[in-house]
Scaffold this motif. Structure first.
Motif, short mmCIF file in Angstrom:
data_model
loop_
_atom_site.label_atom_id
_atom_site.label_comp_id
_atom_site.label_asym_id
_atom_site.label_seq_id
_atom_site.Cartn_x
_atom_site.Cartn_y
_atom_site.Cartn_z
N UNK A 81 1.31 20.37 23.35
CA UNK A 81 0.64 19.33 23.81
C UNK A 81 -0.76 19.35 23.07
N UNK A 82 -0.98 18.31 22.00
CA UNK A 82 -2.31 18.40 21.41
C UNK A 82 -3.59 17.72 22.38
N UNK A 83 -3.15 17.18 23.24
CA UNK A 83 -4.18 16.26 24.04
C UNK A 83 -3.72 16.76 25.51
N UNK A 84 -4.27 17.63 26.09
CA UNK A 84 -4.10 18.38 27.32
C UNK A 84 -4.64 17.49 28.33
N UNK A 85 -5.67 16.78 28.26
CA UNK A 85 -6.32 16.18 29.30
C UNK A 85 -5.71 14.81 29.71
N UNK A 86 -4.74 14.44 28.81
CA UNK A 86 -3.92 13.06 29.16
C UNK A 86 -2.49 13.41 30.01
N UNK A 87 -2.04 12.58 30.91
CA UNK A 87 -0.72 12.96 31.67
C UNK A 87 0.49 13.00 30.68
N UNK A 88 0.43 12.32 29.52
CA UNK A 88 1.51 12.16 28.77
C UNK A 88 1.43 13.25 27.50
N UNK A 89 2.64 13.64 27.06
CA UNK A 89 2.40 14.66 26.02
C UNK A 89 2.92 13.82 24.80
N UNK A 90 1.83 13.53 24.02
CA UNK A 90 1.81 12.74 22.78
C UNK A 90 2.76 13.37 21.94
N UNK A 91 2.60 14.49 21.70
CA UNK A 91 3.52 15.27 20.72
C UNK A 91 5.00 15.07 20.99
N UNK A 92 5.42 15.42 22.18
CA UNK A 92 6.71 15.27 22.46
C UNK A 92 7.21 13.79 22.51
N UNK A 93 6.38 12.77 22.87
CA UNK A 93 6.81 11.38 22.64
C UNK A 93 6.95 11.04 21.16
N UNK A 94 5.96 11.27 20.49
CA UNK A 94 6.08 11.01 18.93
C UNK A 94 7.29 11.66 18.58
N UNK A 95 7.63 12.98 18.92
CA UNK A 95 8.88 13.34 18.44
C UNK A 95 10.01 12.77 18.75
N UNK A 96 10.28 12.42 19.92
CA UNK A 96 11.65 11.67 20.67
C UNK A 96 11.59 10.33 19.91
N UNK A 97 10.17 9.74 19.70
CA UNK A 97 10.46 8.18 19.31
C UNK A 97 11.06 8.54 17.55
N UNK A 98 10.70 9.60 16.68
CA UNK A 98 11.16 9.69 15.82
C UNK A 98 12.62 9.97 15.59
N UNK A 99 13.19 10.63 16.74
CA UNK A 99 14.60 10.86 16.99
C UNK A 99 15.38 9.65 17.15
N UNK A 100 14.70 8.71 18.19
CA UNK A 100 15.09 7.44 18.14
C UNK A 100 15.17 6.45 16.94
N UNK A 101 14.21 6.40 16.14
CA UNK A 101 14.12 5.52 14.96
C UNK A 101 15.19 6.14 14.06
N UNK A 102 15.33 7.41 13.94
CA UNK A 102 16.48 7.95 12.92
C UNK A 102 17.87 7.55 13.39
N UNK A 103 17.93 7.52 14.80
CA UNK A 103 19.19 7.17 15.42
C UNK A 103 19.38 6.00 15.19
#
Length: 169
Positions: free
Chosen positions: A40-62
């Protein structure tokens, strides 16, 4: 292949820890929470942007690279997309002659990388034929699958001399 293998910077220790057969579902969940928290590159936010971006890429690939009975992230183009990101530029062949259909991706973020994919079966199943990324093995004898003209066109498009691939396999 596990989808976590496509996460940039995943260690062999992490890979082995997640693959342990004796891990319960709760233990795997705990592992994943810690795994993504470290990234998690931005620990001050409640969302893990790195994880979200990764799974968005998986979704796009799928949705864009999947084949019948094969999720997109498990195909060559989907795996490369998930691991390295979207291509900055691409070269698509047109059908013609005796060579196979191919697609070339250029990714210029970070280390400049290129990937040459070929559709050997004319079904949309593009396999990785060649790359300048040493961790991505290509297809032996790939030059025999495309025409010499195509090899020259690809070389020039990538910024190399026309004969660049002649003695390369």
């Amino acid at each position: 292949a596990e989808v976590l293998e496509l996460v940039p910077g995943v260690t062999s220790r992490e890979r082995a820890a997640y693959k342990k057969d004796e891990l319960s579902l709760a233990a795997k969940r705990h592992f994943l929470i810690e795994f993504w928290a470290k990234r998690d590159e931005i620990k001050s936010t409640p969302i893990n942007e790195t994880r979200m971006a990764f799974y968005a890429a998986v979704g796009y690939a799928n949705s864009h690279y999947g084949l019948r009975f094969v999720p997109g992230w498990k195909t060559a183009r989907g795996r490369i997309f998930t691991k390295y990101g979207a291509p900055d530029d691409s070269l698509n062949s047109t059908m013609g002659g005796r060579g196979i259909r191919y697609q070339v991706w250029r990714i210029n973020r970070g280390k400049a990388r290129w990937f040459i994919f070929g559709d050997r079966s004319s079904t949309g199943n593009f396999v990785l034929m060649k790359s300048n990324e040493v961790s991505e093995p290509g297809t032996p004898g790939w030059l025999e699958l495309i025409t010499p003209q195509a090899a020259g066109d690809i070389a020039i498009w990538l910024g190399y001399p026309q004969q660049y691939f002649q003695n390369s396999n």
